[in-house]
Design an enzyme around this catalytic site. Sequence first.
Site, short mmCIF file in Angstrom:
data_model
loop_
_atom_site.label_atom_id
_atom_site.label_comp_id
_atom_site.label_asym_id
_atom_site.label_seq_id
_atom_site.Cartn_x
_atom_site.Cartn_y
_atom_site.Cartn_z
N ASP A 1 -169.71 5.47 25.85
CA ASP A 1 -169.25 4.47 24.88
C ASP A 1 -167.73 4.59 24.73
O ASP A 1 -167.22 5.63 24.31
CB ASP A 1 -169.95 4.72 23.54
N THR B 1 -164.96 -2.37 23.76
CA THR B 1 -163.85 -1.41 23.77
C THR B 1 -163.37 -1.12 25.18
O THR B 1 -162.17 -1.19 25.47
CB THR B 1 -164.29 -0.08 23.11
N THR B 2 -164.30 -0.77 26.07
CA THR B 2 -163.93 -0.42 27.45
C THR B 2 -163.31 -1.62 28.15
O THR B 2 -162.28 -1.50 28.83
CB THR B 2 -165.17 0.06 28.23
N ASP C 1 -174.14 -0.09 18.33
CA ASP C 1 -173.65 -1.21 19.15
C ASP C 1 -174.73 -2.27 19.33
O ASP C 1 -174.44 -3.47 19.32
CB ASP C 1 -173.18 -0.69 20.52
#
Length: 530
Positions: free
Chosen positions: A59, A92-93, A393
């Site tokens: 994550d 996010t990534t 998430d």
Amino acid sequence: MAAVKALNSKAEVARAQAALAVNICAARGLQDVLRTNLGPKGTMKMLVSGTGDIKLTKDGNVLLHEMQIQHPTASLIAKVATAQDDITGDGTTSNVLIIGELLKQADLYISEGLHPRIITEGFEAAKTKALEVLEEVKIKKEMKREILLDVARTSLRTKVHAELADVLTEAVVDSVLAVRRPGYPIDLFMVEIMEMKHKSETDTTSLGSMVVDHGVRHPDMKKRVEDAFILTCNVSLEYEKTEVNSSFFYKTAEEKEKLVKAERKFIEDRVQKIIDLKEKVCGHSNKGFIVINQKGIDPLSLDALAKHGIVALRRAKRRNMERLSLACGGVAVNSFEDLTADCLGHAGLVYEYTLGEEKFTFIEDCVNPRSVTLLVKGPNKHTLTQIKNAMRDGLGAVRNAIEDGCVVPGAGAVEVAIAKTLGTYKHSVKGRARLGVQAFADALLIIPKVCSEFWFDQQETLLKVQAEHSESKQLVGVDLDTGEPMVAAEAGIWDNYCVKKQLLHSCTVIATNILLVDEIMRAGMSSLKG
């Protein structure tokens, strides 16, 4: 530069090309760390703390929070990416990858003499067009359970392995649908995630009930109660010190005894009100009566309650008090002055479960629970933490889909569609800014590229997907099992519209700001010391 040096001889300064090179290098360094984590086929990272604690995760949000990032530009990108997670719960990534790729593509043109300001103008034009394309490709649907299951599955498979993701999907969707109320925003705090180090991770379930992480505090109280009234309260049932400094003076032992009795009577009156209410609502029937108190209950009060068959739990979390009234009905009371039967909730079954040294109290068979518990099971601590982060998430993805009222196809299909449209749109942009539009289009393709790079030839895969998109005019993504193009909608792979929208906004703004930096000065107060 000379001006800064005159004011502070110890100042560190990087100018023009050097400043840009430092910033782009930092962004690409962070991108290289996170790129292997993207998508269902992504790999894990192991984080080891100073005390030897281990965290296994893929994550991006957890990684960026836990890593110690010292470079100021990389830290800035990390903060933007974690802000994306705070706002939308995902992406996010992707955020870090796209910012890094935007700077990489811009660097190709800047190295040939193009000014960063011209590229940023192209970025802005491309962002506006990309948002228009996103509006066109979003699919408005009635958010039925099947669609929500697909959304949750898509999100969870990027965090945990497929078998576990399929188990968690049902639990996550059922939890959100249970706490959803028409006309109100969805409050995910009403879904409690409770950890239990027990059995395997695939035993994780959603309970239409409450689980409190402690048990009763008196040996004579029942461990299992059926058909129970539940009183949730925030009233102290123990002797308390006064809030102001006060003292009592007495001359004789009798006066001291009298004082102690007066203090005790104050608590006993409160306990008696609970007992009276229990006698009133239960009478001589077999119905149970449970008291769950946010504050303390002293041994004497516990003893009095136990004698009358009342089960009492003390020091419950404040958040649990909110959840209990939503799960069981009733009202959480702060005073026993107006205590009536209307204040009580009801549960079909309350029982205590002991696991090692820990005790859990399950409150089940509630009539219409609007608060639920996700019971996360796993053999060890890092597995529990990984599932817990994935569930947050997943819950966020389902909530976003319901609140947006629409979804967008996943598997890189949106990025391929936007890049194709920008390839056509750039011809209508006058001047050198069209190079910025081209750079933006190329940067977006990092998502389908990275998803497929570990298993297949990424260039070949990307060309196949682009060709299929041009021929079929459908939103085509990458099938990560075969490396072939696939229609994402037919495969049930859906992303959140608000996540993609936020991505396009935040990546463009940060990449633009970083490109326009032409001087970095480390000349703060700390650099004057020594």
